[in-house]
Design an enzyme around this catalytic site. Structure first.
Site, PDB file in Angstrom:
ATOM      1  N   SER A  72       0.301   9.530 -10.640  1.00 12.71           N
ATOM      2  CA  SER A  72       0.536   9.161  -9.041  1.00 12.71           C
ATOM      3  C   SER A  72       0.907  10.195  -8.523  1.00 12.71           C
ATOM      4  CB  SER A  72       1.342   8.319  -8.780  1.00 12.71           C
ATOM      5  OG  SER A  72       0.383   7.404  -7.706  1.00 12.71           O
ATOM      6  N   ASN A  73       0.915   9.856  -6.959  1.00 10.04           N
ATOM      7  CA  ASN A  73       1.273  10.757  -6.485  1.00 10.04           C
ATOM      8  C   ASN A  73       2.651  10.099  -5.203  1.00 10.04           C
ATOM      9  OD1 ASN A  73       0.154  10.001  -3.587  1.00 10.04           O
ATOM     10  ND2 ASN A  73      -1.449  10.272  -4.647  1.00 10.04           N
ATOM     11  N   HIS A  74       3.233  11.071  -4.535  1.00 11.34           N
ATOM     12  CA  HIS A  74       4.759  10.604  -3.201  1.00 11.34           C
ATOM     13  C   HIS A  74       3.954   9.582  -2.346  1.00 11.34           C
ATOM     14  CE1 HIS A  74       7.293  12.221  -6.138  1.00 11.34           C
ATOM     15  NE2 HIS A  74       6.391  13.571  -6.114  1.00 11.34           N
TER      16      HIS A  74
ATOM     17  N   ALA B  54      -3.703   9.070  -0.368  1.00  7.44           N
ATOM     18  CA  ALA B  54      -3.676  10.336  -1.345  1.00  7.44           C
ATOM     19  C   ALA B  54      -4.485   9.831  -2.760  1.00  7.44           C
ATOM     20  CB  ALA B  54      -2.359  10.371  -1.862  1.00  7.44           C
TER      21      ALA B  54
END
Ligand code: PMT
Length: 402
Positions: free
Chosen positions: A208-210, A277
């Site tokens: 995943s990402n932030h 994102a």
């Protein structure tokens, strides 16, 4: 822009009270009629004479005039106002507002006001961060008060941190945005993608990402405040839109976000903002059982995900507008322009992880808008709410040209 609008300004005891004079001056310059109500503590920081001169109206501080017994009716003040702005709002006043305490004219007016209310807090960083203050603000937000978050910087105490009242120009811009919300997008449909996606490796792990969802939520809220019917396709984001009526379609993976976004777009969307994102790669064959440690290395084969923005770009309607974001670290402008062209969008919003205070998880962002016709506009570091207002202004303008 504010001609004929009645703005009631409540000033509480804070060193930032001097900035209230600039707020009054800017509002009057924009054509607003301004009345000022002050707490007793506010008078230690700025004189009623200054504010009366700038606002061209007498200043109200007491329930009645002891000289002649004239009653200052908080009820009629509240009815007169199109907007009640409390700036600076001290921790003490925010807490009293949250708990219905009415021991001065500013607070009785708040309790009886029928108009929308905004508050711009100002205090020391520890007071601002204290759970009591944060809870007061949460209570007020839940009751519809628009809190103009304090900015970070040097404080009167000499400390550095979050607690400075926002600058008068920013506050007045928020007020203008508030009055321009009066349904400029009524009857329009908007679609926003938000948050990160999660790509399963096995039942317990994911890539995943932030992304927190803050930027997309600010955009969705701004669109909703202007009257649009808003749908947000959201990955697992910590922050969600707070305006009532925003419809949220929850998804987890890039594949699910692709399917939901295309399906929503095909139902009709006048404004589409692709702010999520989205993972560019996903595990080729996620395991259905937890992968066990056996040996030193593990190799994961990744395959590209569908590009949602490109899919929307390929079916873009001529009577709607589509905006995307570009999150870059290097060759930012070239990459953003290439995405604008490849994904066939009307505009792209560049934010760079190299800029402090911009990108993932922050309350602020620093962006440049690039348009299809080659124009571009850079904004300074601003709150995500202000970036959202600026973006929606541009989208409205583009929609007007469709
Ligand atoms: O959520 P926050 O914490 O507030 O952070 C905000 C943000 C940094 C996530 C936001 O401002 C932002 O930049 N969003 C886009 C992030 C991104 O994925 O950028 P990109 O340059 O990789 O993608 C370009 C565009 O294509 C984006 O509009 C993206 O939504 C879209 N895309 C990307 C990959 C993919 N498979 N499908 C897509 O639609």
């Amino acid at each position: 822009m504010l001609r004929g609008k009645h703005v009631l300004l409540g000033i509480t005891g804070s060193i930032a009270a001097y900035k209230a004079a600039y707020i009054v001056r800017l509002l009057v310059r924009e054509g607003a009629e301004v009345k000022v109500v002050m707490t007793a503590a506010a008078k230690h920081f700025i004189t009623p004479l200054t504010l009366a001169t700038l606002s061209r109206n007498p200043i109200l501080t007491e329930f009645f005039d002891p000289e002649n017994g004239q009653w200052n009716s908080h009820v009629s003040l509240g009815l007169w106002a199109d907007l009640y702005l409390i700036a600076p709002a001290s921790a003490n006043t925010l807490s009293k507002m949250a708990h219905g305490i009415a021991d001065n004219l500013l607070l009785t007016t708040y309790l009886s006001a029928k108009c929308p209310v905004m508050a711009a807090p100002a205090m020391d960083l520890d007071m601002y961060a204290h759970p009591a203050t944060q809870e007061s603000m949460d209570i007020l937000r839940a009751r519809g008060v628009e809190i103009i978050e304090a900015a970070s910087g040097e404080l009167a105490s000499g400390l550095d941190g979050k607690g400075r009242m926002e600058e008068p120009e920013v506050i007045v811009r928020r007020i203008k945005s508030f009055f321009s919300r009066s349904g400029s997008l009524r009857g329009r449909r908007a679609l926003v993608t938000s948050g990160p996606t999660r790509e399963a490796i096995d039942p317990v792990r994911f890539i995943s990402n932030h992304s927190s969802g803050k930027m997309a939520s600010a955009i969705a809220d701004e669109l909703a405040r202007r009257g649009a019917e808003v749908t947000v396709v959201s990955g697992p984001a910590a922050v969600r839109p707070s305006e009532p009526g925003v419809r949220i379609v929850d998804v987890v993976s890039a594949r699910q976000m692709y399917e939901a976004t295309v399906a929503e777009y095909d139902k009709g969307s006048d404004i589409t903002v692709l702010c999520a994102a989205v993972a560019d790669f996903t595990p080729a064959s996620p395991s259905t059982s937890k992968i066990k440690k056996d040996g030193e290395r593990m190799e994961l084969t990744l395959v590209p995900t569908e590009d949602i923005a490109a899919a929307i770009g390929s079916r873009r309607r001529q009577d709607g507008v589509v905006a995307g974001f570009a999150l870059e670290t290097d060759n930012a402008e070239d990459n953003a322009l290439s995405k604008l062209r490849r994904k066939n969008m009307d505009m792209i919003v560049l934010n760079s992880l190299r800029d402090p205070g911009a990108g993932f998880g922050t309350d602020t962002n620093k962006v440049t808008f690039f348009f299809r016709n080659g124009d571009s506009q850079s904004l300074p570091l601003e709150s995500k709410a202000d970036v959202a207002a600026a973006l929606v202004d541009r989208l409205e303008r583009l929609l007007g040209q469709c």
